[in-house]
Design a protein around this motif. Structure first.
Motif, PDB file in Angstrom:
ATOM      1  N   LEU A  62      15.288  14.685   5.833  1.00 37.91           N
ATOM      2  CA  LEU A  62      15.186  13.277   5.424  1.00 37.91           C
ATOM      3  C   LEU A  62      14.827  13.133   3.945  1.00 37.91           C
ATOM      4  N   GLY A  63      14.638  14.249   3.263  1.00 39.43           N
ATOM      5  CA  GLY A  63      14.402  14.220   1.823  1.00 39.43           C
ATOM      6  C   GLY A  63      12.950  14.179   1.396  1.00 39.43           C
ATOM      7  N   TYR A  64      12.046  14.390   2.329  1.00 39.56           N
ATOM      8  CA  TYR A  64      10.627  14.390   1.971  1.00 39.56           C
ATOM      9  C   TYR A  64      10.224  15.717   1.348  1.00 39.56           C
TER      10      TYR A  64
ATOM     11  N   ALA B 113       0.839  -1.200   0.000  1.00 45.56           N
ATOM     12  CA  ALA B 113       0.000   0.000   0.000  1.00 45.56           C
ATOM     13  C   ALA B 113       0.870   1.244   0.000  1.00 45.56           C
ATOM     14  N   GLN B 114       0.395   2.277  -0.666  1.00 47.43           N
ATOM     15  CA  GLN B 114       1.047   3.582  -0.603  1.00 47.43           C
ATOM     16  C   GLN B 114       0.788   4.155   0.786  1.00 47.43           C
ATOM     17  N   LYS B 115       1.848   4.554   1.466  1.00 45.17           N
ATOM     18  CA  LYS B 115       1.715   5.129   2.805  1.00 45.17           C
ATOM     19  C   LYS B 115       1.692   6.646   2.670  1.00 45.17           C
ATOM     20  N   ILE B 116       0.547   7.237   2.971  1.00 41.29           N
ATOM     21  CA  ILE B 116       0.367   8.674   2.842  1.00 41.29           C
ATOM     22  C   ILE B 116       0.245   9.249   4.255  1.00 41.29           C
TER      23      ILE B 116
ATOM     24  N   VAL C 126      -2.900   3.846   2.402  1.00 37.91           N
ATOM     25  CA  VAL C 126      -3.110   3.924   3.842  1.00 37.91           C
ATOM     26  C   VAL C 126      -2.721   5.334   4.281  1.00 37.91           C
ATOM     27  N   PHE C 127      -3.666   6.013   4.917  1.00 38.33           N
ATOM     28  CA  PHE C 127      -3.417   7.347   5.455  1.00 38.33           C
ATOM     29  C   PHE C 127      -3.035   7.193   6.926  1.00 38.33           C
ATOM     30  N   ILE C 128      -1.931   7.840   7.307  1.00 36.09           N
ATOM     31  CA  ILE C 128      -1.381   7.654   8.652  1.00 36.09           C
ATOM     32  C   ILE C 128      -1.247   9.013   9.346  1.00 36.09           C
ATOM     33  N   ASP C 129      -1.760   9.086  10.567  1.00 30.86           N
ATOM     34  CA  ASP C 129      -1.686  10.286  11.405  1.00 30.86           C
ATOM     35  C   ASP C 129      -0.352  10.265  12.154  1.00 30.86           C
TER      36      ASP C 129
ATOM     37  N   ASP D 234       5.407   7.275   1.326  1.00 38.17           N
ATOM     38  CA  ASP D 234       5.339   7.625  -0.089  1.00 38.17           C
ATOM     39  C   ASP D 234       5.019   9.096  -0.316  1.00 38.17           C
ATOM     40  N   GLN D 235       4.205   9.674   0.539  1.00 36.66           N
ATOM     41  CA  GLN D 235       3.860  11.092   0.442  1.00 36.66           C
ATOM     42  C   GLN D 235       3.635  11.641   1.837  1.00 36.66           C
ATOM     43  N   VAL D 236       3.939  12.946   1.988  1.00 37.40           N
ATOM     44  CA  VAL D 236       3.752  13.588   3.284  1.00 37.40           C
ATOM     45  C   VAL D 236       3.010  14.908   3.083  1.00 37.40           C
ATOM     46  N   PHE D 237       1.848  14.998   3.730  1.00 37.23           N
ATOM     47  CA  PHE D 237       1.050  16.226   3.707  1.00 37.23           C
ATOM     48  C   PHE D 237       1.230  16.935   5.043  1.00 37.23           C
ATOM     49  N   LEU D 238       1.537  18.225   4.976  1.00 31.49           N
ATOM     50  CA  LEU D 238       1.776  19.048   6.163  1.00 31.49           C
ATOM     51  C   LEU D 238       0.586  19.959   6.414  1.00 31.49           C
ATOM     52  N   LEU D 239       0.043  19.879   7.623  1.00 34.22           N
ATOM     53  CA  LEU D 239      -1.023  20.786   8.038  1.00 34.22           C
ATOM     54  C   LEU D 239      -0.378  21.936   8.809  1.00 34.22           C
ATOM     55  N   PRO D 240      -0.566  23.166   8.341  1.00 36.36           N
ATOM     56  CA  PRO D 240       0.069  24.303   9.016  1.00 36.36           C
ATOM     57  C   PRO D 240      -0.587  24.615  10.358  1.00 36.36           C
TER      58      PRO D 240
END
Length: 181
Positions: free
Chosen positions: A155-157, A4-7, A82-85, A116-122
């Protein structure tokens, strides 16, 4: 079977991560909730009010163990995404924020267990609240946010910043800009 893509959904305290994860779950996506509250509540039941403040390394070791289990769980799910908190690098970011020393296993975990992807909440002053498990002031939350950005960037994200908007609009943004489309 493909993994699974880990988001990952990250951000300082009280930025809306849990609300987003809850809505994604309601929409049928496989999600993994933040586990630090579980650790904090268990410690409180055992008589320690704020384990991270009194024993930051012990708290962080428990958190690392739990987040590695989540990462492994994501590998064995039948879901495509898979979305991870919060992720494993959050742990070293918080320890660095507190200027605490930690064993190399934490840095090794940052490199071994990737996303796989990282979303940042300000940080969003209007929605910030502290509570029994969230002890940070707004100013501390802003400093933690800076450390999170620094840690993940080192870390290169590539961090994708989610606009301040309703939970529904934020989820829509994440879905539109993630590899789920």
């Amino acid at each position: 079977m493909a993994k699974a893509q880990k988001i990952l959904i990250i951000g300082g305290p009280a930025t809306g991560k849990s609300s987003i994860i809850t809505l994604l779950e309601q929409m049928g996506y496989h999600c993994l909730q933040e586990i630090s509250r579980e650790i904090t509540l268990k410690a409180q039941e055992e008589g320690t009010q704020q384990l991270f403040l009194t024993e930051p390394l012990r708290f962080s070791e428990l958190l690392l163990e739990g987040r590695i289990k989540q990462h492994q769980e994501a590998n064995f799910t039948n879901a495509n995404y898979v979305f991870i908190d919060r992720g494993i690098p959050d742990i070293t970011a918080y320890l660095d924020y507190k200027e605490d020393k930690y064993p190399s296993k934490f840095e090794k975990a940052n490199l071994e267990y990737t996303y796989d992807q990282v979303f940042l909440l300000p940080i969003w002053d209007d929605i910030y609240v502290s509570d029994n498990e969230r002890y940070e002031s707004l100013e501390e939350a802003k400093k933690i946010q800076q450390q999170l950005v620094s840690t993940y960037t080192q870390l290169g994200y590539n961090l994708i910043e989610v606009p301040k908007d309703s939970v529904e609009k934020r989820v829509e943004f994440i879905l539109k800009h993630s590899k789920t489309e």
